[in-house]
Design a protein around this motif. Structure first.
Motif, short mmCIF file in Angstrom:
data_model
loop_
_atom_site.label_atom_id
_atom_site.label_comp_id
_atom_site.label_asym_id
_atom_site.label_seq_id
_atom_site.Cartn_x
_atom_site.Cartn_y
_atom_site.Cartn_z
N ASP A 40 0.83 -1.21 0.00
CA ASP A 40 0.00 0.00 0.00
C ASP A 40 0.86 1.26 0.00
O ASP A 40 0.64 2.19 -0.77
N SER A 43 3.58 1.39 -3.36
CA SER A 43 2.89 0.69 -4.44
C SER A 43 3.75 0.54 -5.69
O SER A 43 3.63 -0.45 -6.41
N TRP A 164 -6.59 -4.84 7.91
CA TRP A 164 -7.73 -3.96 7.62
C TRP A 164 -8.34 -3.40 8.91
O TRP A 164 -8.72 -2.24 8.97
N LYS A 255 -2.28 -7.95 -8.02
CA LYS A 255 -2.24 -6.50 -7.87
C LYS A 255 -1.96 -5.77 -9.19
O LYS A 255 -2.55 -4.73 -9.47
N ALA A 259 -6.43 -8.09 -10.69
CA ALA A 259 -7.41 -7.40 -9.82
C ALA A 259 -6.74 -6.26 -9.07
O ALA A 259 -6.62 -6.30 -7.84
N SER A 261 -7.62 -3.32 -8.11
CA SER A 261 -8.40 -2.58 -7.11
C SER A 261 -8.91 -3.44 -5.97
O SER A 261 -9.37 -2.91 -4.95
N SER A 262 -8.84 -4.74 -6.10
CA SER A 262 -9.38 -5.62 -5.05
C SER A 262 -8.46 -6.80 -4.78
O SER A 262 -8.93 -7.87 -4.40
N TYR A 263 -7.16 -6.61 -4.98
CA TYR A 263 -6.23 -7.74 -4.84
C TYR A 263 -6.17 -8.26 -3.40
O TYR A 263 -5.90 -9.45 -3.17
N GLU A 264 -6.41 -7.38 -2.40
CA GLU A 264 -6.33 -7.83 -1.02
C GLU A 264 -7.43 -8.84 -0.70
O GLU A 264 -7.19 -9.87 -0.06
N GLU A 265 -8.65 -8.54 -1.16
CA GLU A 265 -9.75 -9.49 -0.94
C GLU A 265 -9.48 -10.82 -1.63
O GLU A 265 -9.71 -11.89 -1.06
N PHE A 266 -8.98 -10.74 -2.87
CA PHE A 266 -8.70 -11.97 -3.60
C PHE A 266 -7.51 -12.74 -3.01
O PHE A 266 -7.42 -13.96 -3.15
#
Length: 424
Positions: A40, A43, A164, A255, A259, A261-266
């Motif tokens: 984060d 980046s 998170w 990343k 994905a 924008s949502s690589y953390e969830e994946f």
């Protein structure tokens, strides 16, 4: 169930069991949260995430010749306890280093903390060996494997959720608390003198470096004199390359390609996919290992894994990537189970410890070299797809090499053993 009930009636083992869980929990949560914090904050510099993994793995290369000796020669309870206490103190220092933001200090603290943690597991395992009876060793190993699979399934996701919820500082505080709890559990245990100091009481000053190095040299010479053993240990080196690549490559492809924008969830789902695949693969391999040649399982796992890694580089959707990674995870346990079952059958029991003493650093060397290669080459000189092609091609090449070489060497070994048995 009766075996599990019996083993949990041993209060000393129960304390060791939960000390191991809390110690692992501290390592996984903090490392995962810190990796995502770096992705984060920096980046455009993915190298920092790779360096974090290196700080966890590199100490093995510097300490491998000392870890086993310390566990055998010093009081194992004190070794495990002080490992936890020092790791907790270093976690607190890490908080300050992150707050200051000076990355060389951060990585130095991570490296030092990881170095002390390397002494915990052999000391803790030695205590378990001296605490349980021989018939309970298998049950204890099964429990540890179960915990390892659970961490594979949920470790990354837990680390991300903590990051998170309470941020990197909260994750490091949980690290420290976990190490403190582990240390308390170790300290509270009551163990026999034989379990704590099987080779008698020694002080740190008594450890003879020359003797230790001589033992490791003998182990290396033994490996070099046995062709089948040498070739099989090469398989561990390949696994080190795969482990090194898979610690960062899936996060990078999520990343920076699939994905952003949502690589953390994946990443949470990815951890579950890999853990589930390895768990299912382990059950499958264990069920057929008695029905097939060891080298058939090894070649199958390498070819399946190599093909999966290469195919995963060209996919354009996250779910197809996860499907192919699940197939890769299915194949890896076939290699582990086959090599792990073959080695005890071909190694002289008197040399087992010294041979095992070489396997871990060789794997970690391959792991670290792979991470170093990625840190230098990506993204300046290579694309993420090229990294997947290199790792996949290595697996396929070794699989083909084993397909050609292992049957012949295995037959030679069996003939030699048969000749020796007849002569005796």
């Amino acid at each position: 169930m009766q075996k599990f009930k019996k083993i949990f009636q041993n209060t000393a083992f129960v304390k060791l069991f939960f000390a191991n869980i809390t110690s692992q929990l501290g390592s996984i949560i903090g490392l995962t949260a810190f990796t995502f914090y770096l992705l984060d904050r920096f980046s455009e510099q993915p190298m920092y995430a790779t360096l974090t993994e290196l700080m966890f793995s590199l100490p093995t290369l510097f300490l491998f010749f000392l870890v086993g000796v310390v566990a055998d020669r010093l009081d194992r309870q004190k070794v495990a306890y002080y490992c936890d206490v020092i790791a907790a103190l270093l976690s607190i220092i890490l908080l300050g280093a992150i707050y200051i933001g000076w990355m060389p200090l951060v990585f130095a603290v991570l490296f030092t903390r990881s170095g002390f943690q390397k002494f915990f597991f052999p000391a803790e395992q030695g205590l378990i060996q001296g605490t349980l009876s021989k018939e309970d060793y298998g049950t204890a190993a099964g429990l540890n494997q179960m915990i390892g699979s659970m961490f594979n399934l949920f470790g990354t996701g837990l680390g991300v959720l903590v990051y998170w919820g309470i941020g990197v500082y909260g994750a490091v505080i949980i690290d420290a608390i976990s190490f403190i709890l582990s240390g308390i559990l170790i300290k509270m245990g009551t163990y026999s003198k034989k379990a704590k100091s099987p080779n008698g009481e020694h002080s740190l000053r008594e450890l003879n470096l020359k003797f230790v190095l001589t033992d490791f040299k003998d182990g290396l010479l033994y490996i070099l004199r046995h062709k089948l053993l040498m070739v099989l240990i090469g398989g561990f080196v390949v696994l080190g390359v795969v482990n090194g690549g898979l610690t960062v490559m899936p996060i990078f492809i999520l990343k920076y390609k699939l994905a952003p924008s949502s690589y953390e969830e994946f990443a949470i789902i990815f951890g579950i996919v890999i853990g589930a695949g390895m768990l299912i693969g382990s059950v499958m391999a264990a069920n057929i290992v008695q029905k097939m040649k060891f080298y058939h399982l090894i070649v199958f796992g390498l070819v399946l894994g190599g093909s999966s890694v290469i195919f995963s580089s060209v996919v354009t959707t996250v779910w197809l990537f996860f499907s192919i990674m699940f197939v890769l995870a299915l194949g890896i346990p076939f290699i582990n189970v086959a090599i792990g079952g073959w080695l005890p059958a071909i190694i002289d029991p008197k040399m087992m410890g010294r041979v095992q003493g070489w396997i871990s650093p060789l794997m970690m060397l391959a792991h670290s070299v792979t991470l170093g290669f990625i840190a230098i080459m990506y993204p300046t000189y290579m694309s993420i797809e090229m990294l997947y092609w290199i790792v996949g091609a290595m697996l396929l090449f070794v699989g083909m090499f084993y397909f050609i070489v292992l049957p012949r060497i295995s037959e030679q070994k069996e003939n030699q053993d048969s000749t020796l048995s007849t002569s005796v």
